[in-house]
Design a protein around this motif. Structure first.
Motif, short mmCIF file in Angstrom:
data_model
loop_
_atom_site.label_atom_id
_atom_site.label_comp_id
_atom_site.label_asym_id
_atom_site.label_seq_id
_atom_site.Cartn_x
_atom_site.Cartn_y
_atom_site.Cartn_z
N LEU A 81 10.09 -6.93 61.91
CA LEU A 81 9.32 -5.71 62.18
C LEU A 81 7.82 -5.98 62.28
O LEU A 81 7.05 -5.09 62.64
CB LEU A 81 9.57 -4.68 61.07
CG LEU A 81 11.05 -4.32 60.84
CD1 LEU A 81 11.20 -3.48 59.58
CD2 LEU A 81 11.61 -3.58 62.05
N ILE A 83 5.77 -6.52 59.76
CA ILE A 83 5.03 -5.83 58.68
C ILE A 83 4.52 -6.90 57.70
O ILE A 83 5.03 -7.04 56.58
CB ILE A 83 5.91 -4.76 57.99
CG1 ILE A 83 6.47 -3.79 59.03
CG2 ILE A 83 5.11 -4.00 56.93
CD1 ILE A 83 7.41 -2.73 58.47
N ILE A 118 5.41 -2.87 63.82
CA ILE A 118 5.57 -1.46 63.42
C ILE A 118 4.23 -0.78 63.11
O ILE A 118 3.95 0.31 63.64
CB ILE A 118 6.59 -1.33 62.25
CG1 ILE A 118 8.00 -1.68 62.75
CG2 ILE A 118 6.56 0.06 61.61
CD1 ILE A 118 8.51 -0.81 63.89
N PRO A 129 5.15 5.39 61.12
CA PRO A 129 5.78 4.07 61.15
C PRO A 129 7.31 4.12 61.01
O PRO A 129 8.02 3.43 61.75
CB PRO A 129 5.13 3.33 59.98
CG PRO A 129 3.79 3.97 59.84
CD PRO A 129 3.98 5.42 60.20
N CYS A 130 7.82 4.92 60.06
CA CYS A 130 9.27 4.91 59.84
C CYS A 130 10.03 5.49 61.04
O CYS A 130 11.19 5.14 61.26
CB CYS A 130 9.63 5.67 58.57
SG CYS A 130 9.03 4.83 57.10
N CYS A 133 10.04 2.66 63.55
CA CYS A 133 10.91 1.62 63.01
C CYS A 133 12.38 2.01 63.17
O CYS A 133 13.20 1.23 63.65
CB CYS A 133 10.57 1.42 61.53
SG CYS A 133 11.52 0.13 60.73
N LYS A 137 15.11 0.04 65.36
CA LYS A 137 16.31 -0.53 64.74
C LYS A 137 17.57 -0.01 65.42
O LYS A 137 18.46 -0.79 65.76
CB LYS A 137 16.36 -0.14 63.25
CG LYS A 137 15.45 -0.93 62.35
CD LYS A 137 15.65 -0.39 60.94
CE LYS A 137 14.72 -1.01 59.95
NZ LYS A 137 14.68 -0.25 58.70
N CYS A 222 9.38 -1.89 51.28
CA CYS A 222 8.53 -1.99 52.45
C CYS A 222 7.22 -1.21 52.18
O CYS A 222 7.28 -0.08 51.70
CB CYS A 222 9.26 -1.38 53.65
SG CYS A 222 8.22 -1.18 55.09
N MET A 224 5.39 0.36 54.04
CA MET A 224 5.33 1.61 54.82
C MET A 224 6.06 2.75 54.11
O MET A 224 5.93 3.91 54.49
CB MET A 224 5.99 1.42 56.20
CG MET A 224 5.39 0.33 57.04
SD MET A 224 3.83 0.83 57.74
CE MET A 224 2.88 -0.61 57.50
N ALA A 225 6.87 2.42 53.11
CA ALA A 225 7.68 3.46 52.44
C ALA A 225 6.88 4.22 51.40
O ALA A 225 7.32 5.26 50.92
CB ALA A 225 8.89 2.82 51.78
S1 SF4 Z 1 10.15 2.00 55.09
FE1 SF4 Z 1 12.02 1.40 56.20
S2 SF4 Z 1 12.00 2.65 58.06
FE2 SF4 Z 1 9.91 2.73 57.19
S3 SF4 Z 1 8.82 1.07 58.24
FE3 SF4 Z 1 9.62 0.20 56.35
S4 SF4 Z 1 11.60 -0.70 56.92
FE4 SF4 Z 1 11.00 0.69 58.56
#
Ligand code: SF4
Ligand SMILES: [Zn+2]
Ligand SMILES: [Zn+2]
Length: 327
Positions: A81, A83, A118, A129-130, A133, A137, A222, A224-225
């Motif tokens: 991704l 990241i 991402i 971002p999610c 992503c 995916k 992650c 981004m979460a």
């Molecule tokens: S939290 Fe999950 S969906 Fe969101 S960017 Fe990270 S891997 Fe992707």
């Protein structure tokens, strides 16, 4: 603390089963619960080729391991991704596991193969971002499964994940999502079948499974979460589970057996006729699919040097080749 089955010393207590298990019987429980989910929802037929979506986290590595131990022909697919350190470390866990089991790991890398990562791609496409992503995916897993002739895509969603998604969908009464929230999504019009064989097992059990089996997985979430609602729902359900063990299981499986069918006609009614994307051929409701539109807006947002470095990553780690071979 003694194992419920053999009375030897236990290594884990599972409160929703009101029982403790030794190493041997804990691993057996994980396999048995997976087999039960596969059989109950007709997820995988004998002899089918399986593609496991591998993130490098505990759940996807554990389900890959369980399926291999059960004798399935299961390859892994890792999606890079871009990241930062999180992606580098998770890729290494996926590769290390594939080497350890002499299993085939297919790799797709967003920066190298599609020209975006991402964080920057999502900004360029004005998506969170999610969302960028998830879209990437879904599209790339479907495409890899169809291109590789796989019968089914397996994901590592566990009971905690599914209960949290259900909780969020119920809070907002998202009836279209509720109609589609199933452990099996059948194949249709250019989409492979997708299944979640870990729905009978929790997050804590999957972490324990990896520790017991010596599987190195990425522990960090992650980045981004951070602050996303899904994590908040999990915390809320954990608080309920702590005082009332079995609540997550009853919530999710009660939904499947008693409520899910009520929402299905609406979800099925909303399934529009699909066309082939004029750019990639994937099924879509418009001329160009959402993924190709994302690539068009997000692609090319990486510095050229970054792309060149990432172009050197292996595409397939196959047991028939030496580890790290480039195909
Ligand atoms: S939290 Fe999950 S969906 Fe969101 S960017 Fe990270 S891997 Fe992707
Ligand atoms: Zn035992
Ligand atoms: Zn397309």
């Amino acid at each position: 603390m003694k194992c419920r089955v053999c009375r030897e010393p236990a290594i884990i207590d599972i409160r929703r089963h009101n029982a403790n298990f030794c190493t041997e019987h804990f691993l057996k429980l994980c396999r048995d619960q997976t087999v039960k989910a596969i059989d109950e929802f007709a997820m995988i037929k004998p002899g089918e080729r399986v593609l496991v979506a591998v993130s490098g986290g505990k759940d996807s590595l554990a389900i890959w391991d369980i399926l291999l131990d059960l004798g399935y022909e299961a390859d892994g697919l890792y999606l890079g991704l871009g990241i930062g350190d999180y992606s580098d470390a998770s890729r290494e866990c996926a590769r290390a596991y594939a080497r350890q089991r002499s299993a085939t790991l297919i790799e797709v890398d967003l920066p190298a193969d599609y020209g975006y990562d991402i964080p920057t791609g999502a900004r360029a496409a004005k998506r969170v971002p999610c969302s960028a992503c998830g879209l990437s995916k879904r599209h790339l897993f479907d495409q890899a499964a169809l291109d590789g002739g796989y019968d089914v895509v397996v994901t590592g969603h566990n009971l905690d994940d599914e209960a949290a998604v259900l909780f969020g969908n119920v809070l907002r009464w998202q009836t279209d999502y509720l109609g589609r929230q199933l452990p099996v999504l059948p194949a249709r019009q250019g989409f492979p079948r997708k299944v979640k064989p870990l729905v009978r097992l929790g997050e804590r059990e999957m972490a324990a499974y990896c520790v017991v089996k010596g599987i190195d997985y990425i522990v960090e979430e992650c980045p981004m979460a951070v602050g996303n609602k899904h994590l908040g729902y999990k915390e809320a359900l954990n608080a309920i589970e702590a005082t009332s063990p079995g609540s997550k299981h009853d919530f999710y499986f009660g939904f499947l057996s008693r409520a899910s069918a009520h929402f299905r006609p609406q979800a099925e009614g909303e399934q529009a006729e699909l066309l082939a994307c004029i750019s990639c051929g994937a099924p879509t409701t418009s001329e160009t699919c959402a993924f190709c539109r994302l690539v068009e807006r997000a692609g090319g947002h990486l510095p050229a040097g970054d792309r060149a470095v990432r172009d050197a990553v292996p595409v397939v780690l196959s047991p028939s080749r030496s580890a790290g071979a480039v195909t």
